[in-house]
Scaffold this motif. Structure first.
Motif, PDB file in Angstrom:
ATOM      1  N   LEU A  99       6.955  74.118  12.036  1.00  0.00           N
ATOM      2  CA  LEU A  99       8.412  74.517  12.285  1.00  0.00           C
ATOM      3  C   LEU A  99       8.504  75.502  13.033  1.00  0.00           C
ATOM      4  O   LEU A  99       7.658  76.508  12.979  1.00  0.00           O
ATOM      5  CB  LEU A  99       8.979  74.861  10.856  1.00  0.00           C
ATOM      6  CG  LEU A  99       9.147  73.735   9.674  1.00  0.00           C
ATOM      7  CD1 LEU A  99       9.339  74.301   8.375  1.00  0.00           C
ATOM      8  CD2 LEU A  99      10.134  72.658  10.324  1.00  0.00           C
ATOM      9  N   THR A 100       9.528  75.665  13.938  1.00  0.00           N
ATOM     10  CA  THR A 100       9.767  76.732  14.948  1.00  0.00           C
ATOM     11  C   THR A 100       9.743  77.919  14.129  1.00  0.00           C
ATOM     12  O   THR A 100       9.493  78.887  14.689  1.00  0.00           O
ATOM     13  CB  THR A 100      11.101  76.305  15.613  1.00  0.00           C
ATOM     14  OG1 THR A 100      10.653  75.348  16.631  1.00  0.00           O
ATOM     15  CG2 THR A 100      11.352  77.374  16.769  1.00  0.00           C
ATOM     16  N   SER A 131      10.672  70.957  23.923  1.00  0.00           N
ATOM     17  CA  SER A 131       9.634  70.032  24.233  1.00  0.00           C
ATOM     18  C   SER A 131       8.906  70.293  25.679  1.00  0.00           C
ATOM     19  O   SER A 131       7.754  69.968  25.887  1.00  0.00           O
ATOM     20  CB  SER A 131      10.215  68.570  24.128  1.00  0.00           C
ATOM     21  OG  SER A 131      10.924  68.148  22.826  1.00  0.00           O
ATOM     22  N   ARG A 145      17.989  79.015  22.952  1.00  0.00           N
ATOM     23  CA  ARG A 145      18.205  77.782  23.412  1.00  0.00           C
ATOM     24  C   ARG A 145      19.345  77.659  24.563  1.00  0.00           C
ATOM     25  O   ARG A 145      20.080  78.709  24.618  1.00  0.00           O
ATOM     26  CB  ARG A 145      18.830  76.879  22.205  1.00  0.00           C
ATOM     27  CG  ARG A 145      17.708  76.373  21.232  1.00  0.00           C
ATOM     28  CD  ARG A 145      16.747  75.737  21.398  1.00  0.00           C
ATOM     29  NE  ARG A 145      17.239  74.056  21.657  1.00  0.00           N
ATOM     30  CZ  ARG A 145      16.411  73.285  21.872  1.00  0.00           C
ATOM     31  NH1 ARG A 145      15.262  73.419  22.110  1.00  0.00           N
ATOM     32  NH2 ARG A 145      16.926  72.052  21.757  1.00  0.00           N
ATOM     33  N   LYS A 190       8.448  62.218  18.844  1.00  0.00           N
ATOM     34  CA  LYS A 190       8.843  61.737  20.258  1.00  0.00           C
ATOM     35  C   LYS A 190       7.817  61.378  21.395  1.00  0.00           C
ATOM     36  O   LYS A 190       6.824  62.089  21.180  1.00  0.00           O
ATOM     37  CB  LYS A 190       9.281  63.135  20.843  1.00  0.00           C
ATOM     38  CG  LYS A 190      10.869  63.143  21.032  1.00  0.00           C
ATOM     39  CD  LYS A 190      11.350  64.366  21.953  1.00  0.00           C
ATOM     40  CE  LYS A 190      12.858  64.499  22.176  1.00  0.00           C
ATOM     41  NZ  LYS A 190      13.063  65.962  22.637  1.00  0.00           N
ATOM     42  N   ALA A 200       6.993  72.949  21.162  1.00  0.00           N
ATOM     43  CA  ALA A 200       6.849  72.353  19.873  1.00  0.00           C
ATOM     44  C   ALA A 200       6.383  70.800  19.917  1.00  0.00           C
ATOM     45  O   ALA A 200       6.976  69.866  20.449  1.00  0.00           O
ATOM     46  CB  ALA A 200       8.388  72.107  19.238  1.00  0.00           C
TER      47      ALA A 200
HETATM   48  O1  PNS Z   1      13.524  70.252  23.841  1.00  0.00           O
HETATM   49  P1  PNS Z   1      13.850  69.797  22.778  1.00  0.00           P
HETATM   50  O2  PNS Z   1      13.342  68.428  22.237  1.00  0.00           O
HETATM   51  O3  PNS Z   1      15.537  69.573  22.613  1.00  0.00           O
HETATM   52  O4  PNS Z   1      13.651  70.701  21.509  1.00  0.00           O
HETATM   53  C1  PNS Z   1      13.583  70.457  20.001  1.00  0.00           C
HETATM   54  C2  PNS Z   1      13.156  71.319  19.267  1.00  0.00           C
HETATM   55  C3  PNS Z   1      11.441  71.377  19.683  1.00  0.00           C
HETATM   56  C4  PNS Z   1      13.414  72.820  19.725  1.00  0.00           C
HETATM   57  C5  PNS Z   1      13.074  71.147  17.902  1.00  0.00           C
HETATM   58  O5  PNS Z   1      13.016  69.605  17.646  1.00  0.00           O
HETATM   59  C6  PNS Z   1      12.196  71.854  17.085  1.00  0.00           C
HETATM   60  O6  PNS Z   1      12.467  73.031  16.869  1.00  0.00           O
HETATM   61  N1  PNS Z   1      10.872  71.203  16.533  1.00  0.00           N
HETATM   62  C7  PNS Z   1      10.128  71.890  15.695  1.00  0.00           C
HETATM   63  C8  PNS Z   1      10.252  71.366  14.206  1.00  0.00           C
HETATM   64  C9  PNS Z   1      11.341  72.204  13.489  1.00  0.00           C
HETATM   65  O7  PNS Z   1      11.364  73.215  13.455  1.00  0.00           O
HETATM   66  N2  PNS Z   1      12.572  71.574  13.469  1.00  0.00           N
HETATM   67  C10 PNS Z   1      13.684  72.087  12.983  1.00  0.00           C
HETATM   68  C11 PNS Z   1      14.333  71.812  11.713  1.00  0.00           C
HETATM   69  S1  PNS Z   1      14.997  70.078  11.638  1.00  0.00           S
END
Ligand code: PNS
Length: 161
Positions: A78-79, A13, A93, A45, A40
């Motif tokens: 999605l990431t 985030s 991460r 949020k 993302a």
């Molecule tokens: O900094 P954060 O808020 O801990 O990051 C969380 C993040 C953004 C890495 C995660 O929520 C994410 O990848 N969100 C994009 C949507 C997605 O791919 N979700 C994963 C499957 S549930």
């Protein structure tokens, strides 16, 4: 982008980016040919800074740290899908002691369900940064605490706005 290059995506985030994130980013940039730090956009949020501001703070921090193989980008999807699209096989991460583990364990499982070919790599947060989070930075800054040793210079400007 060439496919024989090792590309990693560092998603988050980043609301705002902290020196804890920067430490992970620097360490990842040593391991990979190219690292994309990916904001993302998460509708669920509520964020303090909009993505444009977050992107600017990160871009300036990357340039100040002279990280030549790092770029910032934004996704609302999605990431893992983003990573596939650009030919990245790894997600980065950071992990702080104990507290992050369960969340990251679930995130890794979800990502692996979406695409088992994309692996997550975790860097242990350094002791100095173990207590920092974007939200604790915001709370401290709002409460008048000097957080200039905890975030990149570019963030301080935005915290003062
Ligand atoms: O900094 P954060 O808020 O801990 O990051 C969380 C993040 C953004 C890495 C995660 O929520 C994410 O990848 N969100 C994009 C949507 C997605 O791919 N979700 C994963 C499957 S549930």
């Amino acid at each position: 982008m060439s496919h024989n290059k090792r590309i990693a995506v560092y998603p988050g985030s980043f609301d705002p980016i902290t020196n804890g994130h920067m430490d992970i980013l620097i360490r990842a940039s040593r391991l990979f040919d190219h690292v994309i730090i990916l904001i993302a956009e998460n509708g669920a949020k509520n964020s303090r800074f909009d993505v444009v501001a977050r992107q600017k703070m990160i871009a300036e921090a990357i340039s100040d740290a002279k990280l030549e193989n790092v770029e910032v980008d934004v996704t609302s999807g999605l990431t893992v899908e983003y990573a596939k699209r650009i030919g990245a096989n790894h997600l980065i991460r950071g992990l702080r002691a104990v507290t992050d583990f369960e969340y990251e364990f679930k995130l890794a499982a979800a990502n692996s369900f979406i695409d088992p070919d994309i692996d997550m790599i975790f860097f242990m947060a350094k002791n100095d940064f173990d207590f920092i989070s974007s939200s604790s930075i915001l709370e401290m800054a709002d409460g008048g605490v000097d957080v200039s040793s905890l975030v990149p210079k570019s963030v301080i400007k935005y915290l003062k706005k």
